[in-house]
Scaffold this motif. Structure first.
Motif, mmCIF file in Angstrom:
data_model
loop_
_atom_site.group_PDB
_atom_site.id
_atom_site.type_symbol
_atom_site.label_atom_id
_atom_site.label_comp_id
_atom_site.label_asym_id
_atom_site.label_seq_id
_atom_site.Cartn_x
_atom_site.Cartn_y
_atom_site.Cartn_z
ATOM 1 N N LEU A 94 34.163 46.422 41.290
ATOM 2 C CA LEU A 94 35.554 46.629 40.885
ATOM 3 C C LEU A 94 35.811 46.289 39.420
ATOM 4 O O LEU A 94 36.842 46.663 38.866
ATOM 5 C CB LEU A 94 36.486 45.808 41.782
ATOM 6 C CG LEU A 94 36.472 46.180 43.266
ATOM 7 C CD1 LEU A 94 37.284 45.173 44.077
ATOM 8 C CD2 LEU A 94 36.986 47.598 43.480
ATOM 9 N N GLY A 95 34.885 45.549 38.819
ATOM 10 C CA GLY A 95 35.050 45.167 37.425
ATOM 11 C C GLY A 95 36.124 44.110 37.209
ATOM 12 O O GLY A 95 36.736 44.046 36.143
ATOM 13 N N ILE A 96 36.372 43.294 38.244
ATOM 14 C CA ILE A 96 37.347 42.204 38.143
ATOM 15 C C ILE A 96 36.747 40.940 38.742
ATOM 16 O O ILE A 96 35.752 40.999 39.464
ATOM 17 C CB ILE A 96 38.670 42.533 38.875
ATOM 18 C CG1 ILE A 96 38.414 42.842 40.367
ATOM 19 C CG2 ILE A 96 39.406 43.662 38.180
ATOM 20 C CD1 ILE A 96 39.671 43.026 41.199
ATOM 21 N N LYS A 97 37.348 39.820 38.437
ATOM 22 C CA LYS A 97 36.964 38.547 39.032
ATOM 23 C C LYS A 97 37.909 38.222 40.176
ATOM 24 O O LYS A 97 39.012 38.787 40.258
ATOM 25 C CB LYS A 97 36.995 37.419 37.991
ATOM 26 C CG LYS A 97 35.958 37.565 36.904
ATOM 27 C CD LYS A 97 34.586 37.370 37.474
ATOM 28 C CE LYS A 97 33.513 37.441 36.398
ATOM 29 N NZ LYS A 97 32.188 37.500 36.968
ATOM 30 N N LYS A 98 37.508 37.279 41.012
ATOM 31 C CA LYS A 98 38.356 36.795 42.087
ATOM 32 C C LYS A 98 39.711 36.402 41.507
ATOM 33 O O LYS A 98 39.793 35.747 40.478
ATOM 34 C CB LYS A 98 37.688 35.593 42.763
ATOM 35 C CG LYS A 98 38.527 34.925 43.817
ATOM 36 C CD LYS A 98 37.792 33.791 44.480
ATOM 37 C CE LYS A 98 37.842 32.568 43.594
ATOM 38 N NZ LYS A 98 37.372 31.353 44.267
ATOM 39 N N GLY A 99 40.771 36.853 42.156
ATOM 40 C CA GLY A 99 42.123 36.585 41.679
ATOM 41 C C GLY A 99 42.670 37.693 40.799
ATOM 42 O O GLY A 99 43.857 37.706 40.476
ATOM 43 N N GLY A 100 41.810 38.645 40.427
ATOM 44 C CA GLY A 100 42.224 39.726 39.535
ATOM 45 C C GLY A 100 42.643 40.983 40.267
ATOM 46 O O GLY A 100 42.392 41.149 41.464
#
Length: 166
Positions: free
Chosen positions: A98-104
């Motif tokens: 997804l290209g995001i970190k947890k919480g993003g």
């Protein structure tokens, strides 16, 4: 029917209006997408209860969102049963895909990625909740299939989504 009318209708099912806070929060979240402070205060005012009672429930339970989330909120369980079945690896995979970190939240607003303490479905570990649905016995292939299915549901051609880093 307005949000107020729906909350009033739900509240009559309970002997005490304080007991109607959780159903009222669900109604408000469906209406607004998330529960910012003004909405929490409106729920308290409609029910005629202390605002702190509404805030306590809204911030304690992971099913309520006080911040905006994507169209699909991916909530991966990270409790012991899921952890033992490698949920941490699945989290890293989803962060990469997804290209995001947890919480993003993805830039297109489609996905928000979170971990939760327990979904109460240890028999399906590792398990993830998306909206009201549970998805269990997850592995990388099932995660990828689920993400593609959610993209298709949203009308997004997953083939047109570039891999992370491009």
């Amino acid at each position: 029917m307005t949000m107020r009318e729906k909350i009033e209708e739900a509240a009559v099912r309970y002997p005490d209006r304080r007991s109607a806070i959780m159903p009222a929060l669900l109604i408000a979240q469906r209406e607004h997408g998330h529960l910012p402070g003004a909405v929490l205060e409106e729920v308290a005012d409609i029910l005629g209860v202390e605002r702190i009672w509404v805030y306590e429930l809204a911030t304690f339970y992971t099913l309520f969102h006080t911040e905006a989330v994507g169209m699909f909120h991916l909530q991966l369980c990270d409790n012991v049963s899921c952890m033992l079945r490698r949920s941490e690896d699945l989290l890293r995979h989803m962060e990469d895909v997804l290209g995001i970190k947890k919480g993003g939240t993805t830039p297109d607003g489609l996905f928000t990625l979170s971990t939760v303490e327990c979904l109460g479905a240890c028999e399906m570990a590792p398990v993830m909740q998306v909206g009201d649905d549970y998805h269990g016995d997850l592995d990388v292939a099932r995660i990828d299939a689920l993400l593609n299915s959610l993209r298709a549901t949203a009308g997004v051609d997953h083939a047109s989504i570039p891999p992370p880093g491009e």
